[in-house]
Design a protein around this motif. Structure first.
Motif, PDB file in Angstrom:
ATOM      1  N   THR A   1      -1.104   2.827  10.486  1.00  0.00           N
ATOM      2  CA  THR A   1      -2.130   1.714   9.985  1.00  0.00           C
ATOM      3  C   THR A   1      -1.411   1.153   9.294  1.00  0.00           C
ATOM      4  N   GLN A   2      -2.317  -0.020   9.329  1.00  0.00           N
ATOM      5  CA  GLN A   2      -1.171  -1.232   8.790  1.00  0.00           C
ATOM      6  C   GLN A   2      -1.890  -1.207   6.788  1.00  0.00           C
ATOM      7  N   GLY A   3      -0.744  -1.812   6.680  1.00  0.00           N
ATOM      8  CA  GLY A   3      -0.931  -1.759   5.085  1.00  0.00           C
ATOM      9  C   GLY A   3      -1.648  -3.112   4.055  1.00  0.00           C
ATOM     10  N   THR A   4      -1.555  -3.253   3.648  1.00  0.00           N
ATOM     11  CA  THR A   4      -1.851  -4.647   2.722  1.00  0.00           C
ATOM     12  C   THR A   4      -0.831  -4.900   1.302  1.00  0.00           C
ATOM     13  N   MET A   5      -0.277  -6.385   1.697  1.00  0.00           N
ATOM     14  CA  MET A   5       0.329  -6.988   0.085  1.00  0.00           C
ATOM     15  C   MET A   5      -0.536  -7.492  -0.237  1.00  0.00           C
ATOM     16  N   SER A   6      -0.270  -7.205  -1.787  1.00  0.00           N
ATOM     17  CA  SER A   6      -1.561  -8.086  -3.015  1.00  0.00           C
ATOM     18  C   SER A   6       0.153  -8.115  -3.578  1.00  0.00           C
ATOM     19  N   GLU A   7      -0.723  -9.481  -4.054  1.00  0.00           N
ATOM     20  CA  GLU A   7       0.654 -11.256  -4.803  1.00  0.00           C
ATOM     21  C   GLU A   7       0.252 -11.621  -5.714  1.00  0.00           C
ATOM     22  N   GLY A   8       0.602 -12.054  -7.161  1.00  0.00           N
ATOM     23  CA  GLY A   8       0.434 -13.052  -8.248  1.00  0.00           C
ATOM     24  C   GLY A   8       1.265 -14.270  -7.903  1.00  0.00           C
ATOM     25  N   ARG A   9       0.555 -15.354  -8.976  1.00  0.00           N
ATOM     26  CA  ARG A   9       1.433 -16.758  -9.204  1.00  0.00           C
ATOM     27  C   ARG A   9       1.744 -17.259 -10.498  1.00  0.00           C
ATOM     28  N   GLU A  10       2.909 -16.805 -11.314  1.00  0.00           N
ATOM     29  CA  GLU A  10       3.189 -17.376 -12.139  1.00  0.00           C
ATOM     30  C   GLU A  10       3.963 -18.990 -11.736  1.00  0.00           C
ATOM     31  N   THR A  11       4.062 -19.658 -12.636  1.00  0.00           N
ATOM     32  CA  THR A  11       4.352 -20.880 -12.622  1.00  0.00           C
ATOM     33  C   THR A  11       6.086 -21.403 -13.819  1.00  0.00           C
ATOM     34  N   ILE A  12       7.216 -21.642 -13.701  1.00  0.00           N
ATOM     35  CA  ILE A  12       8.083 -21.737 -14.293  1.00  0.00           C
ATOM     36  C   ILE A  12       8.632 -23.719 -14.022  1.00  0.00           C
TER      37      ILE A  12
ATOM     38  N   SER B   1       1.053  -1.168  -0.066  1.00  0.00           N
ATOM     39  CA  SER B   1      -0.189  -0.593   0.190  1.00  0.00           C
ATOM     40  C   SER B   1       0.688   1.601  -0.056  1.00  0.00           C
ATOM     41  N   ASP B   2      -0.238   2.104  -0.669  1.00  0.00           N
ATOM     42  CA  ASP B   2       0.606   3.435  -0.552  1.00  0.00           C
ATOM     43  C   ASP B   2       1.146   4.154   1.421  1.00  0.00           C
ATOM     44  N   LEU B   3       2.076   4.806   1.545  1.00  0.00           N
ATOM     45  CA  LEU B   3       2.513   5.342   2.147  1.00  0.00           C
ATOM     46  C   LEU B   3       1.300   6.193   2.703  1.00  0.00           C
ATOM     47  N   ALA B   4       0.696   5.746   4.404  1.00  0.00           N
ATOM     48  CA  ALA B   4      -0.684   6.864   4.950  1.00  0.00           C
ATOM     49  C   ALA B   4      -0.376   7.931   6.406  1.00  0.00           C
ATOM     50  N   ASP B   5      -0.316   9.183   5.742  1.00  0.00           N
ATOM     51  CA  ASP B   5      -0.051   9.970   6.930  1.00  0.00           C
ATOM     52  C   ASP B   5      -0.255   9.839   8.524  1.00  0.00           C
ATOM     53  N   LYS B   6       0.579   9.935   9.184  1.00  0.00           N
ATOM     54  CA  LYS B   6       0.751   9.291  10.921  1.00  0.00           C
ATOM     55  C   LYS B   6       0.256  10.128  11.516  1.00  0.00           C
ATOM     56  N   ALA B   7      -1.026  10.663  12.691  1.00  0.00           N
ATOM     57  CA  ALA B   7      -0.969  11.713  13.150  1.00  0.00           C
ATOM     58  C   ALA B   7      -0.436  11.810  14.282  1.00  0.00           C
ATOM     59  N   GLU B   8       0.231  13.039  15.265  1.00  0.00           N
ATOM     60  CA  GLU B   8       1.282  12.682  16.268  1.00  0.00           C
ATOM     61  C   GLU B   8       0.669  11.670  17.759  1.00  0.00           C
TER      62      GLU B   8
END
Length: 248
Positions: free
Chosen positions: A14-25, A2-9
């Motif tokens: 805040t937690q981000g998320t990771m997206s992923e894809g899968r190809e095989t070789i 995820s893009d970075l989010a503002d953090k208030a003083e």
């Protein structure tokens, strides 16, 4: 990620998320052998037998090279059910938007269109724009000269205005030309991102890229067999890092 989010003083991150894809070789074994009689070895006045090892090694390298371009032009189906190169929008299942709608010759404008398509690619979650940049222009040998002119001329060769600077020259693309491309298409050309984000990838078993050459002498005939073997596989691993134009 995820893009970075503002953090208030004083507040928590805040937690981000990771997206992923899968190809095989998968690596497979490729090889050949040649049978040489004792008489042929004795009569080898031109030293051809001494060059056999080099010829077998060259055949292995040529096989890898051919496999890469065969895979590229086969336009295989990816894990998202879409062909490697297609014109469908990325918001549609299997859509890659990395194929020109109509074939066009290599030019400043067609290269710029491909650059734009790559820059607008998104991550698997469709939340992040990736801003990918092409690093290589792949062109068949029959189109090599025009490709070189387009990339290296200080001015835009398609324009009558001799003072118009060449935008394509500013991209710093490396031109790659190979006769295996012509064997698949005499007009199609591609833009490919850097090697850290491969569109087509070669995998070698245990990372061994050197072909294995083995000799076996027959006890009864004194003939010799020479065998070459290489374990490798080729697969399309990321459609976002490639762009295809059918050419003209």
């Amino acid at each position: 990620f995820s893009d970075l989010a503002d953090k208030a003083e004083g507040a928590e991150y805040t937690q981000g998320t990771m997206s992923e894809g899968r190809e095989t070789i998968q690596a497979g074994t490729k090889g050949r052998y040649i049978d040489l009689t004792r008489e042929a070895i004795i009569n080898d006045d031109l030293g051809g037998f001494l060059r056999t090892n080099a010829a077998l090694g060259a055949a292995a390298a040529r096989s890898v090279n051919k496999a890469v371009y065969t895979k590229l032009y086969a336009n295989p189906t990816m894990s998202d059910t879409g062909a490697l190169f297609n014109t469908t929008a990325v918001t549609t299942a299997g859509g890659h938007a990395n194929l020109a709608g109509s074939g066009g010759a290599i030019s400043v404008s067609t290269i710029a269109a491909g650059e734009s398509a790559m820059a607008h690619q998104k991550d698997p979650s469709l939340a992040q724009v990736l801003n990918l940049r092409p690093a290589f222009l792949l062109a068949p040998v029959g189109k090599k000269q025009i490709a070189w002119d387009v990339l290296n001329s200080p001015t835009d060769i398609s324009q009558s205005n001799s003072a118009k600077r060449n935008y394509a020259a500013s991209l710093g693309l490396t031109l790659v030309s190979d006769a295996e491309m012509d064997a698949n298409s005499t007009t199609a050309w591609h833009l490919i991102a850097g090697q850290s984000t491969p569109c087509i990838e070669v995998a070698f078993l245990d990372g061994v890229q050197t072909p294995y050459i083995e000799e076996d002498v027959s006890f009864l005939t004194d003939s010799m067999r020479m065998k070459v073997r290489l374990d490798f596989g080729v697969a399309a691993t990321d459609w976002r890092t490639g762009y295809k134009n059918g050419g003209a």
